[in-house]
Structure formats: C-alpha cells, structure tokens
Design an enzyme around this catalytic site. Sequence first.
Site, PDB file in Angstrom:
ATOM      1  N   GLU A 142      31.450  60.668  87.861  1.00  0.00           N
ATOM      2  CA  GLU A 142      32.522  59.649  87.850  1.00  0.00           C
ATOM      3  C   GLU A 142      33.695  60.088  86.972  1.00  0.00           C
ATOM      4  O   GLU A 142      34.291  59.285  86.259  1.00  0.00           O
ATOM      5  CB  GLU A 142      31.973  58.300  87.352  1.00  0.00           C
ATOM      6  N   GLY A 143      34.015  61.374  86.992  1.00  0.00           N
ATOM      7  CA  GLY A 143      35.077  61.913  86.144  1.00  0.00           C
ATOM      8  C   GLY A 143      34.474  62.476  84.871  1.00  0.00           C
ATOM      9  O   GLY A 143      33.937  61.740  84.059  1.00  0.00           O
TER      10      GLY A 143
END
Length: 824
Positions: A501-502
């Site tokens: 997620e990043g």
Amino acid sequence: MSVAVPFLLLLLAAMFASYHRMRLAYWAAMTASLLVVAWLLGANGVATIVAALIVAAIAIPLLVPQFRKPRITTPLLKFYTRLLPPLSDTERTALEAGTVGFEGELFSGKPDWDKLLSLPKPELTAEEQAFLDGPCEQLCRMTNDWDITHVRADLPPELWEFVKEHKFFGLNIPKEYGGLGFSALMNHKVIQKLASISTVVSSTVGVPNSLGPAELLMHYGTDEQKSEYLPRLADGREVPCFALTGPFAGSDATSIPDYGIVCMGDWNGANVLGFRLTLNKRYITLAPVATLIGVAFRMYDPDGLLGDKKDIGISLALVPRDTPGLDIGRRHFPLNSPFQNGPIHGKDIFVPLSQLIGGEDYAGKGWQMLMECLSIGRSITLPSTASGGAKLAAVVTGAYARIRKQFGLSVGRFEGVEEALARIAGKAYAISALSQATAAAVARGENPAVPSTIAKYHCTQMGREVVIDAMDVHGGKGIILGPRNYLGRAWQATPISITVEGANIMTRSLMIFGQGAILCHPWVMKEMKSAQLEDPVARIDQFDDALFGHIGFAFSNAVRSLWFGLTSARIGKAPGDDYTRRFYRKLDRYSAALALMADTSMLLLGGKLKFKESLSGRLGDVLSQLYICSSMLKRYEDEGRPAGDRPLLAWAFHDAINKIETALSGALRNFPIRPIGYVLWMLIFPWGRRAQAPSDQLGHRAASLLMTPCDARQRMGDGVFLAPTANNPAGRIDSYLPKVILAEPVERKFLKALKNSDIEALEFDAQLDEGVREGWITADERKQLEELRAMTLDAITVDDFEAWELRAASFDRLAGVGDSRAAA
C-alpha cells in the site's frame, strides 16, 4: 515618556493582533487608539507621528481595494504563477483526492479543539457487536495459525467455507446487494481481532473489504455491474483481487505499462466493442484463488472508435478468471506469511467495454477512482492489523514478563525489560487510538487522504517496533517457531505491512507532507485554484482574498511560535481536564511551528520542495505526531478520562512531543537556506529544545500496568482474541496472570523457607512434600504452587519436531524417497 514608547506600542499591538488573528482594520484602529493615548500621556510627539505614519503606510494601501488589487495583488499573482511548481494531471488528482478533517486544524497553527472533541464517539451498533462476539469470535476459535502457515500454507477448507457463509467478504457491501452493510469502524474491529490470532486470516478478509472490486463497484459501478457482482462478492461466490502493481510499476502506479487497445472482438458469441488487454502484474493478494480480477491498465484508442483521444488514460476493468488468455501464475511466498498472493499475466485478452468499472463514462478516470478509494482501504486494513498485533503483544508480553522468572525475580522487574515493556505499552496505546481515529473518519463519510497515509506509515512502523521489543522480552520463547509461538509469524510479517500500500519510505518522505501541505493548508489550495481561473476579474478577486489571508496567517504563526516558545506553552486557554490541559497547549505550540515551517519552505523553495525529501519527511513527522496526539486525546475523552490510562497516554504523548522536536530540530539545522534556518530556530526554539523522552519513572508506571490486572490493561486488550483455547497460547498466558499474582506471596514464602533449611530434596514435588511436613505451606498452598508450576511451564515451553516434520512435503517427492513420515 521615552521616544521608544510609540514604537513599542506599535510592535505589541501588531503581535497581539497577529496572535489573535485580528483583521487588518482592527489592528489599525487599535494601534491608532494606543498612539493617541500615548501622545495624550506625554509620549514624544515626533516619535508618535512617525509611528502613526508607519501604520498609515501599511494600512491605507492594503485596506483600499482599488489601490491594492492593481498595484500589489496583480504583480504578486504574476510572481506566484512563475513560482508555482508544475503539476501533472496525476499529481493534481492525488492532491485533490479526499476530504480534510481535523488534520486541517493541525495545519492551521491554531487548532479548534472543540471540532475534535465534538466528533461522535466511535461505537458499534448492536448488530455489529453481535457479529463481532459471534461469527468473528467463532472464526478466531477455529483458527490454527501454525496449521495455516506451516502445514497448509493456506486456510483449511472449513475456514474458507465459514468466511464465505458468514459474509466476511461483504462486511461493507450494502444489505440491498446481499452484504452485511457494516460500517468502516466495524471493518476495523473485525480486522483488528482477526489479526490478533492470524495475519493470514486478517489479510484474507481485509483485502476484499478494502481496495478491490467491491469498493470500486459501490462507488462507481453501473447499476448492472452492482446487481451482477456485489451479491456474488458478498457471499463468496466470487473471490476478488485487484491487480495494480507490476515489475516496472510498484509505488509509481501511474507508470503502469499494462495496456488495452480499443477494438472489436468476440464476447459470449457476439461481436462487441472492447479492448485487447496485455498485462504483467505481481504481488497481487488473493490472485491465486480469485475468480474476479480488478485490473488497472492504460487504455489506447488508435483507431478512434471511442472518439478523437488516442491515449484515453488509466482505466479499471473487471476480468473473470476464466477469460481466455488470462494466466494466474504460481504463488509468491511472502516471508513465511503464506496468504494467497501471486502474479497475473496475459497478452491480447479481449475484454468488452461493459467490463470497465463504471462503464464507458469512466474510461480514463482510473487514477482518480484509485486515489479516491485507496485512502479508504489504507485507513483500515493495515492500521487495524497493526493494532491487533500490538494490543495482543502488549497484554501477553506483560503477562509473560510477570510469569517468567530469572534470578528469582520476574523478568519484568528488571529495568532493561521494563524499558521495553514501557515502549510496548505506549506505542500500542498510540497505534490503537490512531487506527480507530482513521476508521471512525471513514465511518463518518470522510475520505481521509492525509490521515490514511499517516495511519498506514506510523501504525505499521510502530507495530514493527512493538514486535521487536516483544521478541526481546520473550527471548528463546519468541524465536522457536511452532504451535506455541504467537510472536514469530508477526515478526516475519511486519515487513510486509511496511512494504505494501505504498512503501513506508515513500509514504513518509513524499506523501504525508506533500499532500498535507496543499490539501490541509487553509490557503494554499485556494491560491492555486484562483491562479488557474480563466475569468481575469474572478482570478484577481479570489487570489487577493487568499493571498492576504495567507500573509496574515503567516505573520500570526510566527508570533504564536515565538510566544509559545518563550512561555514553553504554559499560558493560554485550552480544553481538557487538569491532567491533559498542558498537552493541548503543547500541541497548539507545535501546530504553529509546523505552519510557520511549511509556509517558509513553500515560499522559499517553491517547486524544489518536492525534491527535498528529507525536509518533507521531517515536516511530515511533525504533522503525523500532532495527529497521533490528537487521536490519543480524543480516545481519552471518549472513554471518560480514565485515570488508569494516564501513564499510557503520558508516555505516548511525551514520546510524540520528543519526536516532534527532533524532527523540527533536524529540519531547521539542515534548512537549505541556512540564515533562514537560524531565524526560524529563534522563533520556534528561543530557549533551545526542551522536550525529553518519557522518564524512567513514567516508564515504570506504564510497564507495571501491563503486568497487573487492572482496568487500563483490560482496555488495552479490548478487541483482540484472548480466549484461553488450545489454539491460542497467547490467550492462555494472559489468563494465567491473576492466578500467578495470587500465588506469588506463597511462592516467596516457600522459597525463603527452602533456602534457609537443610532439606536435601532436589525434585520440586519432593520439596513441596517437605514444605507441607515442615509447616511452611498448607496443603491448599501446595496445590497453588503446583498450579503455578504448571502455568509457568505452559508459558515458557517451546516446540520441538521430528526432522521430517520440518521438511517441505514436496521434498520427498522430488527426492523420490516415498513417504518419509510412514518410514519414520
């Protein structure tokens, strides 16, 4: 009177007006009145006239729009337009995605705490609580994490059936489409509880309820798409995944090379308009078992079948697993946490336009759709997973540290271990408050773009630090894998949350402050939008309002930073009780400092600021810690200001403030324009840095809470699976704590008598026999000590295996030696 008096009054009036953010006209009137009074009381006439002329020179040009706009605003607009960094469409979409909640107040330099404290207390409905206590509890009792992670590398069939039957994949899907229609807060509670028993189970449930086909369909799907797919997703007939990242597009999702060429093709026996899709994806959670794949790709229309635009842009589509040409690859194996994850490939796969999420109207809008939904998923799944793991680690490590003895003393009584326990306690408290705050924001209908990045980064980062300390306290108990180990898999899995997620490095250095400085700032976005207006009159009018509002805002924050620095934030109105009022004042101080630093950095560095990642990261740390502190104070208020939680709140708060000052100090000492850094230092730290890490005394109090049954410890364990079942060794250890404490006086009495005796018995049972005969302990106390020994043994025992049990099942087949288990 002295010549200096009029100028001193001028300065004080300016500072007073700036501190309270008074309008320019009020400042001018107040200053003029003070000068008149000073003159009447005998102030030097020439000095008074000069001071009055200074006021007039500032006030008159700025208060007369007919003069200000053409002669001041218009030249400044031209300068601002040159200074404004160029933004790509994807950057603009990312910056404008989401809503602004209380984080905007933290960027204001003068937070309105009533807005925070008036937010409704996060609470579940009766139906949600029943699900949490019923099916969710039952799923935890069915879960054997060792069987999942070591034996099967998958959920057993009965767990798959259970999560589908009870609609765990449809927590957020509305009831009208067959889902449970639960809130985002409930989603958080479910993931938190499941993560405390198995991160594989929590991720399996979490992914379909965060970024994925269901979330995207609920926001953008056509009525036909919703009616067809949402009921099947809700009851598990369809297992979803979402394919975004690939070998050449990880965190930089806008550069995805996967493409679809618009063309005619066959679909279910008909010749329809669609696109030929070529993709190469990896790291896709649930891909190996998914039946419905959401795909992000760039759409091209070289033949103009949809219009004149050739490069339509990033688009999102639903591709059934059985689509000809789609290849679900073999599984990835993420750090011994074998949730279903793998690659997806395909070349020239024909997909009709009807499979575009939202239909043809949403072709090319995929990046906007992702930005608007990513923050929702990022707000819940990973922070909730970290919260479940941290809360469990806190209560169980506290119990273990009380039960485990070395040198005749509970290891938790050693100051080195106590330091680790204090860090675990404080960080678990912060993670719990932060993860709940972002979930509650989503539940209120917000799309918290900036808080979601703060929660993702800091919950996973602190979660990793918690499990490191927990592993250190457990020692050998933590490093020997097996059914009795409840920490090893968490230790292995923490880098996964850090990465997905990043990546956390990117999230901290680019996203938190990069988005926050524009999205949360009260004036910057208004200036940017006004500068891009087509109507010249509206452009000047709106830019004029935003610019001079911004100038006043900057002066105010400079004055407020200096005042709070000089007074150490001990003076001023603040909410809270006698214990927390000082905390709110400190946050007022650092909010002003952040706003001052942000404005100065953006003004002087302009577009270069986004390449100053160290500076951006440090300012992001300040914003993050302000938000974390706000979340903790809100939790403290919502729970009725429990006195028992104060050591946890205080430890976490002082730790956060120390991090704020460390970040500000680093930003100032390394400011690209050194003279400006020195000036800002004098405004923010006029007496130097004062914040310190939490004291040893405070750490002792926080650690003691984890080792003693009390309301604060119970609140720490709320929402995680602590049932003392056969499949939950952590729950068993936690359940032993009250009995261990009751037995401690008896144990001390017995060991003291044994040490001073001449008894030669070496076995524990024989020593107990002698103790009863000698009258040191009663028969009932003997049973108590036997039970204590059994509980201690269960708590400290680790697993061992036959060699064949640790070999992969495929080893024997590859070696051609047959069934080694049967041979053994």
